[in-house]
Design a protein around this motif. Structure first.
Motif, mmCIF file in Angstrom:
data_model
loop_
_atom_site.group_PDB
_atom_site.id
_atom_site.type_symbol
_atom_site.label_atom_id
_atom_site.label_comp_id
_atom_site.label_asym_id
_atom_site.label_seq_id
_atom_site.Cartn_x
_atom_site.Cartn_y
_atom_site.Cartn_z
ATOM 1 N N ILE A 334 55.722 -87.494 77.398
ATOM 2 C CA ILE A 334 56.428 -86.711 76.383
ATOM 3 C C ILE A 334 55.707 -85.403 76.075
ATOM 4 C CG2 ILE A 334 57.545 -88.690 75.297
ATOM 5 C CD1 ILE A 334 55.456 -88.610 73.111
ATOM 6 N N GLN A 335 54.476 -85.244 76.552
ATOM 7 C CA GLN A 335 53.796 -83.968 76.369
ATOM 8 C C GLN A 335 54.162 -82.951 77.454
ATOM 9 O OE1 GLN A 335 49.673 -85.607 75.815
ATOM 10 N NE2 GLN A 335 49.813 -84.512 73.875
ATOM 11 N N SER A 336 55.029 -83.387 78.394
ATOM 12 C CA SER A 336 55.552 -82.438 79.382
ATOM 13 C C SER A 336 56.697 -81.654 78.748
ATOM 14 C CB SER A 336 56.081 -83.177 80.622
ATOM 15 O OG SER A 336 55.057 -83.927 81.235
ATOM 16 N N PRO A 337 56.765 -80.351 78.936
ATOM 17 C CA PRO A 337 57.876 -79.565 78.375
ATOM 18 C C PRO A 337 59.211 -80.066 78.898
ATOM 19 C CG PRO A 337 56.132 -78.126 79.182
ATOM 20 C CD PRO A 337 55.805 -79.502 79.659
ATOM 21 N N LEU A 338 60.246 -79.967 78.069
ATOM 22 C CA LEU A 338 61.560 -80.432 78.465
ATOM 23 C C LEU A 338 62.050 -79.709 79.713
ATOM 24 C CD1 LEU A 338 64.004 -82.232 77.740
ATOM 25 C CD2 LEU A 338 64.905 -80.321 76.424
ATOM 26 N N SER A 339 61.697 -78.450 79.868
ATOM 27 C CA SER A 339 62.174 -77.650 80.989
ATOM 28 C C SER A 339 61.642 -78.145 82.329
ATOM 29 C CB SER A 339 61.784 -76.185 80.802
ATOM 30 O OG SER A 339 60.384 -76.059 80.654
ATOM 31 N N SER A 340 60.658 -79.070 82.312
ATOM 32 C CA SER A 340 60.079 -79.566 83.565
ATOM 33 C C SER A 340 60.746 -80.848 84.048
ATOM 34 C CB SER A 340 58.579 -79.831 83.366
ATOM 35 O OG SER A 340 58.383 -80.943 82.495
ATOM 36 N N LEU A 341 61.827 -81.273 83.413
ATOM 37 C CA LEU A 341 62.396 -82.583 83.710
ATOM 38 C C LEU A 341 63.432 -82.587 84.815
ATOM 39 C CD1 LEU A 341 62.797 -84.193 80.181
ATOM 40 C CD2 LEU A 341 60.903 -84.358 81.776
ATOM 41 N N GLY A 342 63.759 -81.453 85.406
ATOM 42 C CA GLY A 342 64.773 -81.437 86.457
ATOM 43 C C GLY A 342 64.352 -82.284 87.640
ATOM 44 N N GLY A 343 65.320 -82.947 88.286
ATOM 45 C CA GLY A 343 64.999 -83.752 89.454
ATOM 46 C C GLY A 343 65.702 -85.085 89.426
ATOM 47 N N VAL A 344 65.275 -85.995 90.292
ATOM 48 C CA VAL A 344 65.875 -87.315 90.396
ATOM 49 C C VAL A 344 64.838 -88.355 90.004
ATOM 50 C CG1 VAL A 344 66.936 -88.998 91.941
ATOM 51 C CG2 VAL A 344 67.443 -86.572 92.211
ATOM 52 N N TYR A 345 65.209 -89.276 89.118
ATOM 53 C CA TYR A 345 64.282 -90.305 88.640
ATOM 54 C C TYR A 345 64.934 -91.668 88.800
ATOM 55 C CZ TYR A 345 62.364 -86.108 86.597
ATOM 56 O OH TYR A 345 61.872 -84.838 86.435
ATOM 57 N N GLU A 346 64.113 -92.708 88.923
ATOM 58 C CA GLU A 346 64.622 -94.048 89.126
ATOM 59 C C GLU A 346 64.021 -95.003 88.094
ATOM 60 O OE1 GLU A 346 64.052 -95.227 93.147
ATOM 61 O OE2 GLU A 346 65.557 -93.846 93.914
ATOM 62 N N PRO A 347 64.581 -95.004 86.871
ATOM 63 C CA PRO A 347 64.090 -95.943 85.865
ATOM 64 C C PRO A 347 64.445 -97.381 86.248
ATOM 65 C CG PRO A 347 65.413 -94.182 84.879
ATOM 66 C CD PRO A 347 65.631 -94.135 86.352
ATOM 67 N N SER A 348 63.666 -98.321 85.761
ATOM 68 C CA SER A 348 63.929 -99.740 85.985
ATOM 69 C C SER A 348 64.495 -100.341 84.710
ATOM 70 C CB SER A 348 62.643 -100.464 86.378
ATOM 71 O OG SER A 348 62.856 -101.842 86.527
ATOM 72 N N LEU A 349 65.597 -101.067 84.828
ATOM 73 C CA LEU A 349 66.230 -101.689 83.668
ATOM 74 C C LEU A 349 65.975 -103.186 83.683
ATOM 75 C CD1 LEU A 349 69.735 -99.964 83.668
ATOM 76 C CD2 LEU A 349 67.615 -99.177 82.620
ATOM 77 N N GLU A 350 65.522 -103.706 82.538
ATOM 78 C CA GLU A 350 65.391 -105.158 82.405
ATOM 79 C C GLU A 350 66.742 -105.701 81.976
ATOM 80 O OE1 GLU A 350 62.838 -107.004 83.143
ATOM 81 O OE2 GLU A 350 61.612 -105.284 83.706
ATOM 82 N N LEU A 351 67.326 -106.556 82.820
ATOM 83 C CA LEU A 351 68.641 -107.095 82.515
ATOM 84 C C LEU A 351 68.516 -108.315 81.624
ATOM 85 C CD1 LEU A 351 70.329 -106.649 85.991
ATOM 86 C CD2 LEU A 351 70.299 -105.089 84.047
#
Length: 383
Positions: A334-351
């Motif tokens: 969260i200390q990364s600036p919002l403007s650096s968030l572009g790209g593809v991410y793969e979060p893991s969901l606990e079902l």
């Protein structure tokens, strides 16, 4: 990926269209149910309904004069769709007074899926009207490709705030719940002073029904918003909220808000819509500036304002926290600036408990220029 989803569909029984015989049979069965759960083993009640009462009612903690929902097993009733002038949905309810049960018209608040499995359900009575709370289970496909995230922050002034990333379009929900609770607190105080305890119980029930109705609407709006945006829902955990210490008054507000119920409603409505929900730790999300990532030189000013001495951000405090929750949902610092968030991410969901594996989902955020912060606190959306 397939997952099991459960929810409750509320359907009103059209008692205004019942014959006198059917209405009397419902009233009799409901009355005998109340007698049975209070120890009358000779109550004239359908046998399977007695078994359902034994399974679902805590007879050791019954409230005097309170009418409890009549529980019915799923193997003894049927719900079918028939296109008639009177109603589209009909239910056959087993009763001791009528062989074969009574067939009653229903008015559900939403269609009942054809392929859903109907589970044990219940029939409450409210102000002389009967409702059926149908518990249903269905297999749905969990979406695994998203264009962004919808971050949800559970707060005190607003019951919740949602922020869509990357646009940061924000919606404030539920200030009226706080107003409603204040009104009923004043009402309860007056009733207690007058000794009107029967009316006091009725007022508490009325308050919760009004709040619960609003929570359903809020959760439905959040899920519909996520579906429209093709966004993964990311929500802050409740432990972080309950462990906050903001002084006696703010602590009282935090603990009086129905956060747990709202979180449940969002999760099960999202599951039925095939939308993933990721729960993240809220640690430092309120204290860290979403724009520059600084923590030490940020502070909350009053209840609703977040001010950063490092970059000069002056923004709504709950909006700031929700934005950082969205970052965490993407697995980002969260200390990364919002403007650096572009790209593809793969979060893991606990079902849920019925699923043995976690789901990997892909979230694609376009590289976006920084959106100017908003200090708007009006209910509804603001960029």
């Amino acid at each position: 990926m397939m997952q099991e989803a459960e929810k409750t569909i509320v359907a009103k029984i059209r008692t205004d269209e019942l014959t006198q015989t059917k209405r009397e049979a419902l009233d009799y069965e409901f009355s005998e149910f109340q007698a049975y759960i209070r120890g009358d083993d000779d109550a004239d009640l359908y046998s399977a309904t007695k078994q359902a009462a034994d399974a679902y009612i805590d007879t050791e903690n019954l409230r005097d004069e309170h009418e409890y929902p009549w529980f019915i097993r799923n193997d003894v009733f049927d719900v079918e769709q028939h296109d008639t002038e009177l109603a589209d949905w009909w239910m056959n309810i087993p009763v001791s007074q009528v062989y074969g049960g009574v067939n009653v018209p229903l008015n559900p608040h939403e269609p009942i899926p054809d392929d859903a499995e109907v589970k044990d359900s219940k029939i409450p009575k409210e102000y002389g009207e009967y409702y059926v709370h149908l518990s249903i289970k269905q297999r749905v496909e969990l979406q695994d490709q998203y264009d962004g995230v919808l971050a949800v922050d559970l707060g005190s002034r607003w019951v919740t705030v949602s922020v869509a990333l990357p646009s940061r379009e924000t919606t404030f929900y539920g200030e009226e719940i706080r107003q409603l609770r204040r009104h009923h607190q004043e009402l309860r105080t007056r009733l207690q002073e007058k000794g009107a305890y029967d009316t006091l119980v009725s007022a508490k029930d009325s308050e919760w029904r009004a709040i619960d109705d609003r929570l359903h609407k809020i959760s439905r709006e959040i899920v519909e918003d996520a579906k429209e945006r093709n966004a993964l829902i990311v929500i802050g955990n409740l432990e972080g909220i309950q462990n906050q210490d903001k002084g006696s008054e703010m602590n009282r507000r935090l603990h009086s808000m129905p956060h747990y119920t709202l979180k449940q409603y969002i999760e099960y409505k999202a599951r039925f819509a095939g939308i993933g929900v990721k729960v993240v730790n809220e640690y430092n999300t309120n204290q860290t500036c979403w724009r520059c990532g600084e923590k030490e030189n940020t502070e909350r000013v009053g209840q609703g304002r977040h001010l950063c001495d490092e970059c000069g951000l002056d923004d709504n405090a709950d909006k700031n926290g929700a934005t950082n929750i969205g970052k965490k949902g993407l697995g980002k610092d969260i200390q990364s600036p919002l403007s650096s968030l572009g790209g593809v991410y793969e979060p893991s969901l606990e079902l849920g408990d019925n699923d043995e594996t976690a789901a990997q989902v892909r979230v694609r955020l376009r590289d976006d220029s920084e959106t100017p912060p908003s200090t708007s606190e009006s209910a509804g959306r603001a960029k």
